[in-house]
Design a protein around this motif. Structure first.
Motif: not given
Length: 210
Positions: A171-182
């Motif tokens: 739900x938040x930008x930090x997590x979305x970034x982490x998910x996409x980068x994985x």
């Protein structure tokens, strides 16, 4: 046809638990002992989704909060958080339904959160979701918290899967970034109410029809 998606990896705060405000309140309560406070604006734009240790580092740079106080503030914050979890954390039917259905259908389920393990376990117990979870990855299990992808990479590796076999719910930008980068597919949600069986299944079907 064999299923392409084999696991769903959930963030916790703002995804499975409506706890963002609890962390904000608990940290501010601890900081107030030293005459400090994080504004709601700063919380939403800068600090949301980061581990407490990182927040304290940022406060030290910005307001010269002494490093010697970090451990004490962190400990006090954790005990305030636990109090709030006991008072406010309760099962949400649409989450229990979604996770039980996914598990029944053979998907592996992980919770990957920037919180400490003790908080994650407590929240999962209080919300009735523990029976459906195969794996927990906390900020104690990685060297770099989100927005680094290490947390999601760790879960994917522990499941013995490839990133394209997993969906991350964030739900938040930090997590979305982490998910996409994985390398996993990311289902972006705005509130805990968007995290339901229909939305997750729609995302799984989208990935499988690509």
């Amino acid at each position: 046809m064999e299923k392409k998606i084999k696991a769903v990896l959930f963030d916790m705060d703002g995804v499975l638990i409506d706890a963002k405000d609890w962390h904000y309140e608990a940290l501010n309560k601890a900081l107030r002992l030293f005459g400090m406070e994080i504004s709601r604006y700063d919380h939403l734009t800068t600090f949301d989704g980061l581990p407490t240790k990182v927040k304290l580092e940022m406060l030290s740079k910005r307001y010269y909060l002494p490093h010697e106080l970090h451990q004490f503030i962190n400990d006090v914050k954790q005990s305030y958080t636990a109090e709030l979890v006991y008072q406010r954390c309760h099962p949400m039917f649409h989450h229990e339904y979604a996770l039980s259905k996914l598990k029944q259908e053979g998907y592996r389920i992980a919770v990957c959160s920037n919180s400490i393990r003790k908080t994650i376990e407590l929240m999962m117990d209080r919300s009735g979701l523990s029976p459906y979870i195969d794996l927990i990855v906390s900020n104690e299990d990685v060297t770099k918290a989100k927005p680094d992808p290490e947390m999601y990479q760790t879960a994917i590796k522990k499941f013995g899967l490839n990133p394209d076999e997993c969906i991350v719910v964030e739900d938040n930008p930090n997590g979305i970034q982490a998910g996409k980068a994985s390398g996993a597919s990311v289902l972006e949600v705005s509130t805990v109410y968007d995290v339901n069986y229909e939305n997750i299944k729609r995302k799984i079907e989208e990935c499988e029809n690509d």
